[in-house]
Enzyme design. Structure first.
Site, PDB file in Angstrom:
ATOM      1  CE1 TYR A  47      -7.512  10.216 -11.982  1.00  0.00           C
ATOM      2  CE2 TYR A  47      -8.021  11.856 -13.656  1.00  0.00           C
ATOM      3  CZ  TYR A  47      -7.393  10.685 -13.283  1.00  0.00           C
ATOM      4  OH  TYR A  47      -6.644  10.000 -14.205  1.00  0.00           O
TER       5      TYR A  47
ATOM      6  CB  THR B 263      -7.548   2.340 -17.545  1.00  0.00           C
ATOM      7  OG1 THR B 263      -8.566   3.186 -18.100  1.00  0.00           O
ATOM      8  CG2 THR B 263      -6.373   2.289 -18.512  1.00  0.00           C
TER       9      THR B 263
ATOM     10  CB  SER C  60      -4.716  12.042 -15.919  1.00  0.00           C
ATOM     11  OG  SER C  60      -5.984  12.161 -16.532  1.00  0.00           O
TER      12      SER C  60
ATOM     13  CE  LYS D 114      -3.714  10.503 -12.115  1.00  0.00           C
ATOM     14  NZ  LYS D 114      -2.561   9.580 -12.093  1.00  0.00           N
TER      15      LYS D 114
ATOM     16  CG  ASN E  94       0.292   3.036 -14.037  1.00  0.00           C
ATOM     17  OD1 ASN E  94      -0.199   3.717 -14.931  1.00  0.00           O
ATOM     18  ND2 ASN E  94      -0.296   1.933 -13.594  1.00  0.00           N
TER      19      ASN E  94
ATOM     20  CG  ASP F 252      -1.865   1.177   1.256  1.00  0.00           C
ATOM     21  OD1 ASP F 252      -1.728   2.084   0.402  1.00  0.00           O
ATOM     22  OD2 ASP F 252      -2.752   1.203   2.130  1.00  0.00           O
TER      23      ASP F 252
END
Length: 247
Positions: free
Chosen positions: A144, A179, A131, A148, A80, A53
């Site tokens: 998100y 994905t 992303s 990112k 990743n 983790d």
């Protein structure tokens, strides 16, 4: 070493490195998924699965130490691991916000911090998988996008701090099949078709197409590149958002 190596882009990156002759360590939380990735690697490849983790600093430290102890060196770290997160700023709870930051941003910090001294020895590199959502906003993905977006500037800051010994670059995939949120989707799935209509290439990406750019940035042909932010989005980021004009 490839984090989030159990599926999608991470699995494709691991297989690409393995095909190029590297010994690859894939990391994730689910052993079953990692084992499937390892089993599907090219014949004769060395792909080792490790569970951890990476949102927990001590686990990241222990992982990197064990990889270097077992294999003798670390040449490339591919950050990743990541998960989507949906909701507006008023809808996302503090717990959801923290979870999105922990996986998409904190894990990048933890693994990079644990790895950098080993990469300095080998003059290695870090490739962060960001992303298109880190280069521009999406509707209803505030946590998100924030995480990112932070990866973009984290990449730049690390590139400055550790040049020329360690190169740090980022790849920013657009909508990609197989994905997290596209598992099981096909080119005929409505959301996939909607994205394809906006992308100049007329289709969404395959994980292997992202893996090729990661391999380039990690390899010697990119030896004079650091701090780069490479969108791999079929040309979507080239548009100003206006529709095609038919005269």
């Amino acid at each position: 070493m490839v984090t989030g190596g159990g599926s999608g882009i991470g699995a494709a990156v691991a297989h690409r490195f393995a095909a190029d002759g590297a010994a690859v360590v894939i990391v994730g939380r689910t052993r079953e998924k990692l084992d499937k990735t390892a089993a599907a690697a090219p014949a004769g490849a060395t792909v080792l699965a490790r569970t951890a983790d990476l949102t927990v600093p001590d686990e990241a430290d222990a992982l990197i130490a064990s990889v270097v102890a077992d294999l003798g060196r670390l040449d490339v770290l591919v950050n990743n691991a990541g998960v989507p997160s949906f909701g507006t700023v008023e809808a996302v709870s503090p717990d959801q916000w923290r979870a999105a930051m922990a996986i998409n941003l904190d894990a990048v910090y933890h693994t990079s911090r644990a790895s950098i001294r080993h990469l300095r020895v080998t003059h290695g590199s870090i490739v962060n998988v960001g992303s298109s959502g880190g280069l521009g906003g999406d509707y209803g993905m505030v946590a998100y996008n924030a995480a990112k977006g932070a990866v973009v500037n984290l990449t730049r800051a690390m590139a400055l701090d550790h040049a020329p010994e360690v190169r740090v670059n980022a790849v920013h995939p657009g909508f990609t099949l197989n994905t997290g949120i596209t598992a099981g989707a096909t080119p005929d799935t409505p959301v996939v078709k909607s994205f394809a209509e906006r992308i100049p290439f007329g289709r969404v990406a395959e994980p292997e197409e992202i893996a090729g750019v990661v391999a380039f940035l990690a390899g010697p042909d990119a030896r004079y590149m650091t701090g780069a932010q490479i969108p791999v989005d079929g040309g979507l980021s080239a548009t100003n958002g206006q529709p095609r004009i038919e005269l």
